[in-house]
Motif scaffolding. Sequence first.
Motif, PDB file in Angstrom:
ATOM      1  N   GLY A  59     -12.331  15.703  17.056  1.00 20.88           N
ATOM      2  CA  GLY A  59     -12.392  15.824  15.596  1.00 20.88           C
ATOM      3  C   GLY A  59     -11.178  15.195  14.929  1.00 20.88           C
ATOM      4  N   TYR A  60      -9.999  15.423  15.508  1.00 24.21           N
ATOM      5  CA  TYR A  60      -8.777  14.806  14.975  1.00 24.21           C
ATOM      6  C   TYR A  60      -8.862  13.285  15.068  1.00 24.21           C
ATOM      7  CZ  TYR A  60      -3.942  13.299  14.610  1.00 24.21           C
ATOM      8  OH  TYR A  60      -2.800  12.642  14.250  1.00 24.21           O
ATOM      9  N   ALA A  61      -9.285  12.777  16.218  1.00 21.45           N
ATOM     10  CA  ALA A  61      -9.407  11.325  16.405  1.00 21.45           C
ATOM     11  C   ALA A  61     -10.458  10.748  15.444  1.00 21.45           C
ATOM     12  CB  ALA A  61      -9.761  11.003  17.850  1.00 21.45           C
ATOM     13  N   TYR A  62     -11.559  11.446  15.261  1.00 21.83           N
ATOM     14  CA  TYR A  62     -12.614  10.992  14.345  1.00 21.83           C
ATOM     15  C   TYR A  62     -12.108  10.953  12.901  1.00 21.83           C
ATOM     16  CZ  TYR A  62     -16.952  11.020  11.675  1.00 21.83           C
ATOM     17  OH  TYR A  62     -17.939  10.731  10.782  1.00 21.83           O
ATOM     18  N   HIS A  63     -11.399  12.006  12.487  1.00 20.53           N
ATOM     19  CA  HIS A  63     -10.865  12.066  11.130  1.00 20.53           C
ATOM     20  C   HIS A  63      -9.905  10.907  10.864  1.00 20.53           C
ATOM     21  CE1 HIS A  63      -9.255  13.665   7.404  1.00 20.53           C
ATOM     22  NE2 HIS A  63      -8.039  13.545   7.909  1.00 20.53           N
ATOM     23  N   ASN A  64      -9.108  10.549  11.846  1.00 22.74           N
ATOM     24  CA  ASN A  64      -8.106   9.507  11.690  1.00 22.74           C
ATOM     25  C   ASN A  64      -8.587   8.125  12.123  1.00 22.74           C
ATOM     26  OD1 ASN A  64      -5.733  10.921  10.621  1.00 22.74           O
ATOM     27  ND2 ASN A  64      -6.021  12.141  12.462  1.00 22.74           N
ATOM     28  N   PHE A  65      -9.858   7.968  12.413  1.00 20.67           N
ATOM     29  CA  PHE A  65     -10.396   6.679  12.837  1.00 20.67           C
ATOM     30  C   PHE A  65     -10.104   5.539  11.853  1.00 20.67           C
ATOM     31  CE2 PHE A  65     -13.792   3.505  13.052  1.00 20.67           C
ATOM     32  CZ  PHE A  65     -13.633   3.071  14.363  1.00 20.67           C
ATOM     33  N   PRO A  66     -10.121   5.751  10.530  1.00 21.65           N
ATOM     34  CA  PRO A  66      -9.812   4.642   9.614  1.00 21.65           C
ATOM     35  C   PRO A  66      -8.426   4.028   9.836  1.00 21.65           C
ATOM     36  CG  PRO A  66     -10.912   6.354   8.408  1.00 21.65           C
ATOM     37  CD  PRO A  66     -10.623   6.910   9.783  1.00 21.65           C
ATOM     38  N   LEU A  67      -7.503   4.776  10.442  1.00 20.10           N
ATOM     39  CA  LEU A  67      -6.186   4.209  10.727  1.00 20.10           C
ATOM     40  C   LEU A  67      -6.269   3.063  11.731  1.00 20.10           C
ATOM     41  CD1 LEU A  67      -4.067   7.475  10.985  1.00 20.10           C
ATOM     42  CD2 LEU A  67      -4.181   5.882   9.063  1.00 20.10           C
ATOM     43  N   LEU A  68      -7.344   3.009  12.502  1.00 21.64           N
ATOM     44  CA  LEU A  68      -7.530   1.940  13.480  1.00 21.64           C
ATOM     45  C   LEU A  68      -8.086   0.677  12.829  1.00 21.64           C
ATOM     46  CD1 LEU A  68      -9.106   4.019  16.387  1.00 21.64           C
ATOM     47  CD2 LEU A  68      -6.703   3.458  16.009  1.00 21.64           C
ATOM     48  N   GLU A  69      -8.681   0.804  11.668  1.00 22.90           N
ATOM     49  CA  GLU A  69      -9.259  -0.337  10.947  1.00 22.90           C
ATOM     50  C   GLU A  69      -8.170  -0.965  10.074  1.00 22.90           C
ATOM     51  OE1 GLU A  69     -13.735   1.490  10.452  1.00 22.90           O
ATOM     52  OE2 GLU A  69     -12.281   1.861   8.880  1.00 22.90           O
ATOM     53  N   THR A  70      -7.226  -1.651  10.716  1.00 24.24           N
ATOM     54  CA  THR A  70      -6.022  -2.084  10.016  1.00 24.24           C
ATOM     55  C   THR A  70      -6.208  -3.276   9.089  1.00 24.24           C
ATOM     56  OG1 THR A  70      -5.407  -3.387  11.943  1.00 24.24           O
ATOM     57  CG2 THR A  70      -4.475  -1.175  11.769  1.00 24.24           C
ATOM     58  N   GLY A  71      -7.189  -4.099   9.284  1.00 24.04           N
ATOM     59  CA  GLY A  71      -7.332  -5.287   8.452  1.00 24.04           C
ATOM     60  C   GLY A  71      -8.048  -5.057   7.142  1.00 24.04           C
ATOM     61  N   LYS A  72      -8.686  -3.914   6.977  1.00 20.57           N
ATOM     62  CA  LYS A  72      -9.488  -3.649   5.790  1.00 20.57           C
ATOM     63  C   LYS A  72      -8.615  -3.137   4.641  1.00 20.57           C
ATOM     64  CE  LYS A  72     -13.404  -0.870   4.313  1.00 20.57           C
ATOM     65  NZ  LYS A  72     -14.325   0.188   4.661  1.00 20.57           N
ATOM     66  N   PRO A  73      -8.727  -3.734   3.448  1.00 15.43           N
ATOM     67  CA  PRO A  73      -7.954  -3.227   2.306  1.00 15.43           C
ATOM     68  C   PRO A  73      -8.344  -1.787   1.981  1.00 15.43           C
ATOM     69  CG  PRO A  73      -8.896  -5.369   1.812  1.00 15.43           C
ATOM     70  CD  PRO A  73      -9.498  -4.923   3.098  1.00 15.43           C
ATOM     71  N   ARG A  74      -7.348  -0.922   1.822  1.00 10.71           N
ATOM     72  CA  ARG A  74      -7.594   0.489   1.510  1.00 10.71           C
ATOM     73  C   ARG A  74      -7.284   0.835   0.061  1.00 10.71           C
ATOM     74  NH1 ARG A  74     -10.999   2.481   5.145  1.00 10.71           N
ATOM     75  NH2 ARG A  74     -10.481   1.552   7.126  1.00 10.71           N
ATOM     76  N   ILE A  75      -6.231   0.250  -0.472  1.00  8.56           N
ATOM     77  CA  ILE A  75      -5.914   0.412  -1.890  1.00  8.56           C
ATOM     78  C   ILE A  75      -5.516  -0.960  -2.418  1.00  8.56           C
ATOM     79  CG2 ILE A  75      -5.187   2.821  -1.690  1.00  8.56           C
ATOM     80  CD1 ILE A  75      -2.283   1.831  -1.982  1.00  8.56           C
ATOM     81  N   GLY A  76      -5.550  -1.103  -3.717  1.00 10.73           N
ATOM     82  CA  GLY A  76      -5.149  -2.371  -4.310  1.00 10.73           C
ATOM     83  C   GLY A  76      -5.360  -2.358  -5.804  1.00 10.73           C
ATOM     84  N   ALA A  77      -5.159  -3.508  -6.386  1.00 13.24           N
ATOM     85  CA  ALA A  77      -5.320  -3.638  -7.830  1.00 13.24           C
ATOM     86  C   ALA A  77      -5.844  -5.029  -8.147  1.00 13.24           C
ATOM     87  CB  ALA A  77      -3.990  -3.396  -8.532  1.00 13.24           C
ATOM     88  N   SER A  78      -6.584  -5.105  -9.217  1.00 11.73           N
ATOM     89  CA  SER A  78      -7.107  -6.383  -9.696  1.00 11.73           C
ATOM     90  C   SER A  78      -7.087  -6.347 -11.218  1.00 11.73           C
ATOM     91  CB  SER A  78      -8.529  -6.609  -9.181  1.00 11.73           C
ATOM     92  OG  SER A  78      -9.429  -5.718  -9.814  1.00 11.73           O
ATOM     93  N   GLN A  79      -7.690  -7.320 -11.830  1.00 12.07           N
ATOM     94  CA  GLN A  79      -7.715  -7.377 -13.292  1.00 12.07           C
ATOM     95  C   GLN A  79      -8.459  -6.191 -13.909  1.00 12.07           C
ATOM     96  OE1 GLN A  79      -9.578 -11.081 -14.060  1.00 12.07           O
ATOM     97  NE2 GLN A  79     -11.545 -10.480 -13.208  1.00 12.07           N
ATOM     98  N   TYR A  80      -9.293  -5.526 -13.128  1.00 12.11           N
ATOM     99  CA  TYR A  80     -10.092  -4.410 -13.648  1.00 12.11           C
ATOM    100  C   TYR A  80      -9.376  -3.074 -13.540  1.00 12.11           C
ATOM    101  CZ  TYR A  80     -13.577  -8.023 -13.214  1.00 12.11           C
ATOM    102  OH  TYR A  80     -14.252  -9.215 -13.320  1.00 12.11           O
TER     103      TYR A  80
END
Length: 178
Positions: A59-80
Amino acid sequence: MESATTLSFDHPYGYSVAYEREELQFPVYVVAVVAAGLATAGYKLDNFPLIALSLVAFGYAYHNFPLLETGKPRIGASQYGIFADGLGIISWRSIKQIDIVWAEIRGSGSHELLITLQEPLERALLADWRKRPMHRFLMRLPWTMAGQDVVRMPLDVFDHAAEDIHRTFVRMMNFYRR
């Protein structure tokens, strides 16, 4: 027109941040391996407490699985506005202020970005990405709500310095709100 989810670091119209590539993956892999070992031992020994413990570790590993997806933008900003994975795009006009704070949690400190909204979150979102597929429902998100009108984002897990993220968001907010 390109959507906010496809913005990259070198995109001229936006700024995005992914999870850090170095330190965050190791504990997730270790816990997954330990969970597999506990599950195997529990099955072979017919020991229910070991199987239960392996489920907690999985369950811990599943919850933290997104930490393994390092190339995907998680936060950011644009003109909108500011976007966050699993939240959506918060309009620049809906943001009252953006602050960076030092938070002490269980003896460990980290930088957090606090985005104070001028209106309720439902009206502040240009795009609502809070509905997620069932298989990603219990996975980690890069944001939490702190009260009714404050979005909190821990910054130390990202691949850019906390001060740089804050400075860039504030600079973009000041530019696009004119």
